[in-house]
Design a protein around this motif. Structure first.
Motif, PDB file in Angstrom:
ATOM      1  N   GLU A 603       6.213  -6.552  57.868  1.00  0.00           N
ATOM      2  CA  GLU A 603       5.875  -7.890  58.344  1.00  0.00           C
ATOM      3  C   GLU A 603       5.800  -8.842  57.158  1.00  0.00           C
ATOM      4  N   GLY A 604       6.057 -10.119  57.407  1.00  0.00           N
ATOM      5  CA  GLY A 604       5.968 -11.103  56.333  1.00  0.00           C
ATOM      6  C   GLY A 604       7.058 -10.968  55.298  1.00  0.00           C
ATOM      7  N   ARG A 605       8.277 -10.662  55.745  1.00  0.00           N
ATOM      8  CA  ARG A 605       9.375 -10.470  54.781  1.00  0.00           C
ATOM      9  C   ARG A 605       9.705 -11.743  54.016  1.00  0.00           C
ATOM     10  N   THR A 606       9.432 -12.902  54.617  1.00  0.00           N
ATOM     11  CA  THR A 606       9.722 -14.167  53.938  1.00  0.00           C
ATOM     12  C   THR A 606       8.458 -14.806  53.375  1.00  0.00           C
ATOM     13  N   GLY A 607       7.343 -14.103  53.406  1.00  0.00           N
ATOM     14  CA  GLY A 607       6.102 -14.633  52.878  1.00  0.00           C
ATOM     15  C   GLY A 607       6.014 -14.502  51.374  1.00  0.00           C
ATOM     16  N   LYS A 608       5.027 -15.122  50.793  1.00  0.00           N
ATOM     17  CA  LYS A 608       4.859 -15.156  49.345  1.00  0.00           C
ATOM     18  C   LYS A 608       4.740 -13.753  48.745  1.00  0.00           C
ATOM     19  N   LYS A 609       3.997 -12.876  49.425  1.00  0.00           N
ATOM     20  CA  LYS A 609       3.800 -11.530  48.910  1.00  0.00           C
ATOM     21  C   LYS A 609       4.868 -10.549  49.369  1.00  0.00           C
ATOM     22  N   GLY A 610       5.718 -10.984  50.308  1.00  0.00           N
ATOM     23  CA  GLY A 610       6.665 -10.045  50.873  1.00  0.00           C
ATOM     24  C   GLY A 610       8.108 -10.236  50.464  1.00  0.00           C
ATOM     25  N   GLU A 611       8.490 -11.462  50.068  1.00  0.00           N
ATOM     26  CA  GLU A 611       9.910 -11.718  49.876  1.00  0.00           C
ATOM     27  C   GLU A 611      10.517 -10.926  48.724  1.00  0.00           C
ATOM     28  N   MET A 612       9.760 -10.707  47.646  1.00  0.00           N
ATOM     29  CA  MET A 612      10.319  -9.920  46.547  1.00  0.00           C
ATOM     30  C   MET A 612      10.495  -8.452  46.932  1.00  0.00           C
ATOM     31  N   VAL A 613       9.636  -7.968  47.854  1.00  0.00           N
ATOM     32  CA  VAL A 613       9.755  -6.592  48.339  1.00  0.00           C
ATOM     33  C   VAL A 613      10.975  -6.468  49.242  1.00  0.00           C
ATOM     34  N   ALA A 614      11.115  -7.409  50.194  1.00  0.00           N
ATOM     35  CA  ALA A 614      12.266  -7.387  51.099  1.00  0.00           C
ATOM     36  C   ALA A 614      13.571  -7.524  50.319  1.00  0.00           C
ATOM     37  N   ARG A 615      13.555  -8.364  49.310  1.00  0.00           N
ATOM     38  CA  ARG A 615      14.742  -8.555  48.469  1.00  0.00           C
ATOM     39  C   ARG A 615      15.154  -7.244  47.806  1.00  0.00           C
ATOM     40  N   SER A 616      14.177  -6.509  47.300  1.00  0.00           N
ATOM     41  CA  SER A 616      14.469  -5.243  46.623  1.00  0.00           C
ATOM     42  C   SER A 616      14.911  -4.172  47.607  1.00  0.00           C
ATOM     43  N   PHE A 617      14.301  -4.147  48.789  1.00  0.00           N
ATOM     44  CA  PHE A 617      14.751  -3.200  49.811  1.00  0.00           C
ATOM     45  C   PHE A 617      16.232  -3.410  50.097  1.00  0.00           C
ATOM     46  N   ARG A 618      16.614  -4.656  50.313  1.00  0.00           N
ATOM     47  CA  ARG A 618      18.009  -4.938  50.648  1.00  0.00           C
ATOM     48  C   ARG A 618      18.935  -4.558  49.492  1.00  0.00           C
ATOM     49  N   ARG A 619      18.500  -4.845  48.276  1.00  0.00           N
ATOM     50  CA  ARG A 619      19.320  -4.506  47.114  1.00  0.00           C
ATOM     51  C   ARG A 619      19.571  -3.000  47.025  1.00  0.00           C
ATOM     52  N   CYS A 620      18.603  -2.233  47.473  1.00  0.00           N
ATOM     53  CA  CYS A 620      18.717  -0.771  47.419  1.00  0.00           C
ATOM     54  C   CYS A 620      19.367  -0.188  48.667  1.00  0.00           C
ATOM     55  N   GLY A 621      19.903  -1.039  49.535  1.00  0.00           N
ATOM     56  CA  GLY A 621      20.653  -0.558  50.686  1.00  0.00           C
ATOM     57  C   GLY A 621      19.840  -0.332  51.946  1.00  0.00           C
ATOM     58  N   TRP A 622      18.617  -0.829  51.987  1.00  0.00           N
ATOM     59  CA  TRP A 622      17.772  -0.663  53.161  1.00  0.00           C
ATOM     60  C   TRP A 622      17.905  -1.871  54.081  1.00  0.00           C
ATOM     61  N   THR A 623      17.710  -1.645  55.383  1.00  0.00           N
ATOM     62  CA  THR A 623      17.867  -2.682  56.393  1.00  0.00           C
ATOM     63  C   THR A 623      16.556  -2.849  57.160  1.00  0.00           C
ATOM     64  N   TYR A 635       6.175  -0.807  54.812  1.00  0.00           N
ATOM     65  CA  TYR A 635       5.535  -1.489  53.680  1.00  0.00           C
ATOM     66  C   TYR A 635       4.604  -2.559  54.238  1.00  0.00           C
ATOM     67  N   ASP A 636       3.325  -2.430  53.945  1.00  0.00           N
ATOM     68  CA  ASP A 636       2.296  -3.350  54.440  1.00  0.00           C
ATOM     69  C   ASP A 636       1.861  -4.244  53.281  1.00  0.00           C
ATOM     70  N   ILE A 637       2.013  -5.575  53.441  1.00  0.00           N
ATOM     71  CA  ILE A 637       1.664  -6.489  52.346  1.00  0.00           C
ATOM     72  C   ILE A 637       0.263  -7.051  52.489  1.00  0.00           C
ATOM     73  N   TYR A 638      -0.398  -6.763  53.613  1.00  0.00           N
ATOM     74  CA  TYR A 638      -1.674  -7.417  53.873  1.00  0.00           C
ATOM     75  C   TYR A 638      -2.840  -6.603  53.351  1.00  0.00           C
ATOM     76  N   GLN A 639      -3.874  -7.300  52.959  1.00  0.00           N
ATOM     77  CA  GLN A 639      -5.062  -6.669  52.393  1.00  0.00           C
ATOM     78  C   GLN A 639      -5.927  -6.080  53.506  1.00  0.00           C
ATOM     79  N   PRO A 640      -6.278  -4.779  53.399  1.00  0.00           N
ATOM     80  CA  PRO A 640      -7.182  -4.207  54.389  1.00  0.00           C
ATOM     81  C   PRO A 640      -8.562  -4.844  54.287  1.00  0.00           C
TER      82      PRO A 640
END
Length: 947
Positions: A603-623, A635-640
């Motif tokens: 969740e939050g793939r385009t959010g401040k804490k998530g976009e760099m993670v989503a970007r790296s997933f895609r670079r590594c061939g993940w969808t 991958y959970d970006i939110y604070q418990p």
């Protein structure tokens, strides 16, 4: 006040009228001409009284302006304020007429005084379209625009409204930073003031200086709001008696009585009921407030019954639906283009030709079905099936599409993408001309302050005709794709280059010759589309398009593009229906569970804490995928937030839903809580590592700072963890706003400026400090290596302690009926350290959500790309190696593990390796014992009272 001062100058001239050079007035009459002189005196007094009344009226007029338009007040006060430090000597051009209505061009020589620089003359050109003030009794126009230089100490400072951590600011800050600019939190010191939204403009009106530049223009809501844009476009073409440009879809404002009448007539008599329309709420975006209505729909029939004379509060605009749209893989798409206002006086606008992008919708598109509005939206539903494509991919797609059409599009230019670009340039240039006296006219703001960046959304049909959908004054800046980083660096980097060049030329009085700036490479990928009153027009195609009457309607064909699948625009991944275990899954240790390969949930793939993670997933061939039950990695970006005790398993709701073949980056809450704060971490570290506060911490320019490093755990059982360098967190200081440190390059021939928070800066800081401290010179050969080893040793001990606690808690989980299975846990953790003046390092915190400083600096972008990209590669490689060793029954040594990951680990270094033996349990043989990084430095505790 300024115009009043003009009158006041004349008033003083008349007050002095009749005075002799000796200072005596001509009121001292002679016997020969006494009566005549008395009449002159009376006339003079009457003139004085008239001028005084004129002056009062003029001042009242300007008080009204002063209150109604605060920005006028700022410019006038600012210019008067600068008169104290700037000496002006005006030289009127020979063609100017003081008694006329205007002064067409004035050249002003200004001598600036700066406390750190010598006096230097600067020539500024004042262009014809400037702010003017007219006294009610004077026809003299007083030009007020003086392009003032920023004081030297503020010349490279930028201020960002609100918080600099704002996600929308990050690409902009990065661009300014790459050009040597630093940030200030004091608005009065900044050369550039950057606001995210134009509705924030009122905030600065009371203090802006003439030498400051602002990135927002007033009245952008007039074209950002859809109904206002429709009204201005219609008015522009009606007032000029022109035919509406085909690129502007036919539009009506429904809460405008006249527009409603015209639309009703269009429906009843003009065939409007036979075609689809789009109804939009004018002030919302992201696909909200949009309704697609089909031919003869109840909505259209209801509009026919509305009373035009009845007042309506709700704002709505209706726009003709564009039929026969081009699609990709059966999905609708649009594209966003960027353009900038480089100068308002003269008005110069440029279009970015290279790094725009395409947005592909999430649902199959059907022009014959208007019941499902979402299938007609191109983006902003935030579903995993939404895709983005680069401008180069769009270009390749258009070229192949054109080639497959054969004779049908033979009338178009040989280069079809140039044809598309030419239409875009014409649309934007026309839009600027429509608003040249609304948004882009300097009567409503200080013209020397103005520049701005905007975007526009467009679509294209199967005839390669381009249509404007809407403009936007605050475009989003998501960076969840690698290409978006390069796109923003180009768009904003060149914007800064152009801004600097335009500012320099305006201050020095050099004409804004855009061809010259292009030859110098200043424009980058920008191209001029509007320069004063010249505007780009695609006349050759306009003439052809005016003759076209047989455009295809909606529902023609199957709405699927004939372009072959080999085109490089990103394909939409279909969900696999096979039950066979993919090779990638089997390689990671799963034998029987069903799962499509290389899918991640986040969740939050385009959010401040998530976009760099989503970007790296895609670079590594993940969808990405929206179904968490089908994702291999979660991958959970939110604070418990909810507290959970060791014996309480209720906090692991998500853990219960996951399967043993799924990887999850969040530990159970009872373990997560043990990461944060020294009071929890101290049980996992050497007791001598810290005692109370850090005494005599190292400082940077008088400020304490923190050092962040990272630990990656790819497997908790067996424990395998890695270390990664991080960055410095240095608090802001108003006394030191320089974001850079100067370092000698490797050859020692010049100085390189590096970000003060970078690892290079940290290395240089440690080197200088250890050289200056006599007690350290003969003890530590490599200060950075010494400190890094302490970081690694602390994290290795903390990771081992957490792994031991985790194994106990997971055992309790498995013994409960509600938790029969658990996912495979992994995680990336940010550690916080302080370093004292003896180069001792102290661990103070460890967390899994505040992973990055924010991508306002290219160093952080590069760090994140390696931090997450290498992490996902290691996660796959290590688990594959573990699985293969387990299935083959061979021992896995630390050396073998290192050899299997050398090509994918990037900047990671092994911290802990707890290999498996042939039975699958922890390796205990002497030849391959568990390995833990250790670095013994002695006691780090110090007596603060003795310091």
């Amino acid at each position: 006040m300024i115009a009043a001062e003009v009158d006041n100058v004349s008033f003083r001239v008349f007050l002095n009228h009749g005075r002799s050079r000796s200072g005596k007035g001509n009121c001292s009459t002679s016997r020969a001409g006494g009566k005549s002189m008395t009449r002159n005196i009376r006339t003079t007094h009457m003139v004085r009284i008239g001028l005084l009344l004129s002056l009062v009226a003029g001042m009242v007029h300007h008080v009204v302006l002063y209150r109604q338009y605060p920005i006028f007040r700022i410019e006038k006060e600012s210019i008067l304020e600068n008169l104290e430090t700037h000496a002006y000597r005006s030289r009127t051009a020979s063609s100017s007429k003081v008694s006329g209505r205007s002064i067409p061009r004035t050249t002003t020589t200004m001598t600036t005084h700066d406390e750190k620089s010598s006096v230097s003359p600067i020539v500024a050109t004042v262009y014809g379209r400037n702010i003017s003030f007219f006294s009610s009794s004077s026809t003299i126009r007083q030009n007020l625009t003086h392009f003032l230089p920023a004081p030297a100490k503020f010349a490279k400072l930028a201020y960002f409204y609100g918080t600099i951590e704002h996600k929308l600011y990050e690409p902009v800050i990065r661009a300014f930073h790459s050009r040597g600019w630093s940030l200030t939190r004091n608005m009065k010191r900044a050369h550039v003031l950057w606001f995210d939204q134009p509705d924030e403009l009122e905030w600065y009106h009371s203090s802006v200086k003439p030498w400051q530049r602002i990135n927002q223009l007033p009245n952008t809501d007039k074209w950002d709001d859809k109904d206002s844009m429709a009204a201005h476009i219609n008015e522009y073409y009606a007032s000029n008696n022109r035919t509406l440009l085909y690129s502007f879809p036919e539009s009506y404002v429904l809460n405008n009585p006249d527009d409603l009448r015209r639309f009703q007539e269009r429906l009843s008599k003009g065939g409007g009921l036979d075609i689809p329309w789009v109804i939009k709420e004018p002030t919302v975006n992201q696909g909200k407030g949009v309704t697609i209505v089909g031919p003869h729909s109840p909505e259209l029939k209801a509009i026919l019954k509305k009373d035009p004379n009845k007042k309506r509060k709700k704002r709505l605009v209706v726009q003709r639906y564009i039929c026969d749209e081009m699609t990709y893989d059966g999905r609708k798409f649009d594209f966003r283009v960027f353009w900038i206002v480089a100068s308002v006086d003269p008005l110069i606008v440029l279009y970015h030709t290279r790094h725009n992008y395409v947005r592909i919708g999430h649902a199959k598109y059907d022009e014959s079905n208007f019941k499902n509005t979402k299938s007609h939206l191109t983006t902003h539903t935030f579903g995993a099936d939404e895709k983005k494509a680069t401008w180069d991919e769009f270009k390749a797609y258009i070229e192949e599409f054109h080639a497959l059409q054969g004779r049908r599009l033979a009338h178009l230019p040989e280069n079809p993408f140039d044809h598309v670009q030419n239409q875009i340039k014409q649309i934007l240039a026309t839009l600027v001309d429509i608003y040249s006296n609304v948004t882009f006219h300097p009567r409503d703001f200080a013209s020397q302050n103005a520049f701005s960046l905007h975007a526009a959304d467009m679509i294209i049909d199967n005839d390669l005709d381009v249509f404007l959908i809407e403009g936007t004054d605050g475009p989003g800046k998501d960076e969840d794709y690698d290409f978006r980083i390069a796109m923003h660096n180009s768009i904003f980097g060149s914007l800064v280059d152009i801004f600097e060049e335009v500012t320099e030329r305006q201050v020095r009085g050099i004409p804004l010759d855009m061809e010259d700036m292009k030859r110098q490479g200043v424009l980058g990928d920008y191209e001029v589309i509007y320069d004063q009153k010249w505007m780009y027009q695609y006349d050759s195609y306009n003439q052809h398009r005016a003759l076209v009457t047989d455009k295809r309607g909606c529902g023609w064909g199957n709405s699927t593009s004939p372009v072959s699948e080999k085109v490089s625009m990103e394909k939409v991944v279909a969900k696999s229906k096979t039950t066979a275990v993919p090779k990638q899954i089997a390689a990671m240790g799963f034998d029987s569970e069903f799962l499509p390969s290389k899918l991640f949930y986040m969740e939050g793939r385009t959010g401040k804490k998530g976009e760099m993670v989503a970007r790296s997933f895609r670079r590594c061939g993940w969808t990405p995928i929206d179904d968490i039950g089908m994702a291999q990695i979660i991958y959970d970006i939110y604070q418990p937030t909810e507290p959970v005790d060791d014996d309480d398993v209720d906090g692991a709701e998500l853990d219960r839903k996951l399967q043993p073949w799924q990887f999850y980056n969040r530990l159970p809450m009872s373990v997560e809580q043990r990461l944060h704060g020294w009071s929890n971490l101290k049980k996992y570290t050497d007791n001598s590592e810290r005692s109370g506060s850090v005494c005599n911490p190292m400082q940077f320019r008088g400020r304490e700072f923190f050092v962040h490093a990272y630990m990656l755990v790819v497997s908790w059982d067996p424990l395998i963890a890695y270390y990664h360098d991080g960055y410095l967190d240095i608090p802001y200081s108003s006394k030191d706003e320089n974001d850079f440190v100067s370092l000698s390059n490797s050859q020692g021939t010049s100085e390189d400026l590096v970000w003060r928070g970078s690892w290079k800066s940290f290395k240089a800081m440690l080197g200088k400090f250890s050289t200056a401290v006599t007690t350290l010179q003969n003890v530590i050969d490599d200060p950075l290596d010494h400190v890094r080893k302490q970081f690694k040793s602390s994290l290795a001990r903390a990771g081992s302690g957490l792994a031991l606690d985790l194994s106990k808690i997971l055992k309790k989980f498995r013994e409960t009926e509600s938790m029969p299975t658990l996912p495979r846990y992994y995680g990336i953790y940010r550690a916080t350290f302080q370093v004292d003046r003896n180069l001792n390092a102290f661990l103070s915190d460890l967390d899994s959500w505040n992973l990055a400083y924010g991508e306002s600096y290219q160093d952080i972008v590069d760090l994140n790309d390696d931090l997450f990209g290498a992490a996902f590669n290691l996660l796959e490689a290590v688990n594959s190696t573990l699985h293969q060793a387990k299935r083959s029954g061979v021992s896995l040594s630390t050396e073998a593990l290192e050899n299997s990951t050398n090509d994918v680990k990037g900047g990671y270094e092994l911290l802990v390796s707890n290999p498996i033996n042939r039975k699958g349990s922890t390796q205990e043989s002497a030849s391959s014992v568990p390995w833990l990084f250790e670095y013994i430095t002695g006691s780090k505790a110090s007596d603060c009272s003795a310091e």
